[in-house]
Design a protein around this motif. Structure first.
Motif, mmCIF file in Angstrom:
data_model
loop_
_atom_site.group_PDB
_atom_site.id
_atom_site.type_symbol
_atom_site.label_atom_id
_atom_site.label_comp_id
_atom_site.label_asym_id
_atom_site.label_seq_id
_atom_site.Cartn_x
_atom_site.Cartn_y
_atom_site.Cartn_z
ATOM 1 N N VAL A 110 0.838 -1.200 0.000
ATOM 2 C CA VAL A 110 0.000 0.000 0.000
ATOM 3 C C VAL A 110 0.874 1.252 0.000
ATOM 4 N N LEU A 111 1.924 1.254 0.804
ATOM 5 C CA LEU A 111 2.859 2.380 0.806
ATOM 6 C C LEU A 111 3.493 2.562 -0.568
ATOM 7 N N PHE A 112 3.821 1.446 -1.217
ATOM 8 C CA PHE A 112 4.426 1.501 -2.548
ATOM 9 C C PHE A 112 3.479 2.168 -3.537
ATOM 10 N N VAL A 162 13.738 4.014 -6.957
ATOM 11 C CA VAL A 162 14.678 4.911 -6.287
ATOM 12 C C VAL A 162 15.949 5.057 -7.119
ATOM 13 N N ALA A 163 16.454 3.929 -7.619
ATOM 14 C CA ALA A 163 17.673 3.962 -8.429
ATOM 15 C C ALA A 163 17.482 4.797 -9.688
ATOM 16 N N MET A 164 16.353 4.582 -10.387
ATOM 17 C CA MET A 164 16.106 5.324 -11.619
ATOM 18 C C MET A 164 15.945 6.825 -11.350
ATOM 19 N N GLU A 206 10.250 10.210 -0.414
ATOM 20 C CA GLU A 206 10.530 9.822 0.963
ATOM 21 C C GLU A 206 9.894 8.471 1.275
ATOM 22 N N THR A 207 8.638 8.308 0.874
ATOM 23 C CA THR A 207 7.947 7.036 1.120
ATOM 24 C C THR A 207 8.598 5.908 0.343
ATOM 25 N N MET A 208 9.020 6.195 -0.901
ATOM 26 C CA MET A 208 9.660 5.164 -1.715
ATOM 27 C C MET A 208 10.958 4.707 -1.074
ATOM 28 N N HIS A 209 11.696 5.608 -0.470
ATOM 29 C CA HIS A 209 12.918 5.241 0.247
ATOM 30 C C HIS A 209 12.591 4.325 1.424
#
Length: 239
Positions: free
Chosen positions: A87-89, A124-126, A107-110
């Motif tokens: 869900v966060l994703f 995150v990498a992209m 921030e959430t993705m981290h």
């Protein structure tokens, strides 16, 4: 006579484990369990149970809940509050690419990536490599190299494409890829600047698929150039 303990007298921790296992199998079954008794209802409201909830990322019915459908909307909000990874994703993707707050989305993705979610690590990498400062590019490149070595790139792209090409298709905010976004900065590199041509050959010359990302530039020895190729693929996953 010996009388076994009834279900209602089980410890709260035991009920929480039961509710968590039920939620991992079916949210519908969790709702039925919570209606069975007070102990089950109380246990079913624990954060642990909401984190276990089985919410398939591919099932668009979960992510297209009408604003008028308060139970479904509230359930997802409660899962988000509990720290449910999927869900966060989804919320992070929404903030990053659908007009929400990009800073909050990143921030959430981290946070999700730190919990081992490979698709979040890929995004995150992209996004880091798309920046024009060397420090961000290096951090993104390190994560990219790890995903590439683990053979996880194809699955990451399939998951991400499944999200952005779902019900949010008409709301996308597509990231841009400019010349300054190139990761490879070595002028002596023989493959530098050729990733666009390789991508076009892969896509239009012999039929394109996200799996090509793992082999399209796989023969290129320069990891920076392979990262440039993956950035091109990432942008076109929105097509």
């Amino acid at each position: 006579m010996y009388r076994p303990t009834g279900p209602a007298n089980l410890p709260h921790d035991v009920w929480t484990l039961i509710a968590g296992r039920t939620a991992a199998q079916s949210v519908r079954d969790l709702c039925s369990l919570r209606m069975s008794c007070t102990a089950a209802r109380n246990a079913g409201d624990e954060d642990f149970v909401y984190r276990c909830a089985n919410i398939p990322i591919w099932d668009q019915r979960w992510w297209s809940v009408s604003p008028m459908h308060h139970p479904g909307r509230n359930f997802l909000a409660r899962c988000r509050q509990s720290g449910h990874v999927e869900v966060l994703f989804r919320y992070a993707v929404s903030d990053l690419f659908l007009g929400g707050c990009r800073f909050a989305g990143m921030e959430t993705m981290h946070v999700v990536a730190a919990q081992g979610h490979s698709a979040a690590q890929y995004i995150v990498a992209m996004m880091l490599m798309l920046r024009d400062d060397a420090e961000s590019k290096n951090k993104g490149l390190q994560t990219f190299c790890w995903l590439e070595a683990a053979g996880a790139l194809t699955n990451c792209k399939l998951v991400f494409r499944g999200v952005v090409q779902g019900t949010w298709r008409h709301l996308r905010r597509v990231p841009r890829l400019n010349e300054e976004n190139q990761v490879c900065s070595l002028h002596a590199c023989p493959s530098r600047g050729n990733m666009g041509a390789i991508y076009r050959h892969q896509r239009y010359g012999r039929g394109w698929d996200v799996n090509d990302g793992d082999g399209g530039a796989g023969h290129i020895s320069c990891v920076h150039c392979r990262a440039d190729y993956e950035l091109i693929l990432f942008v076109h996953l929105f097509d």
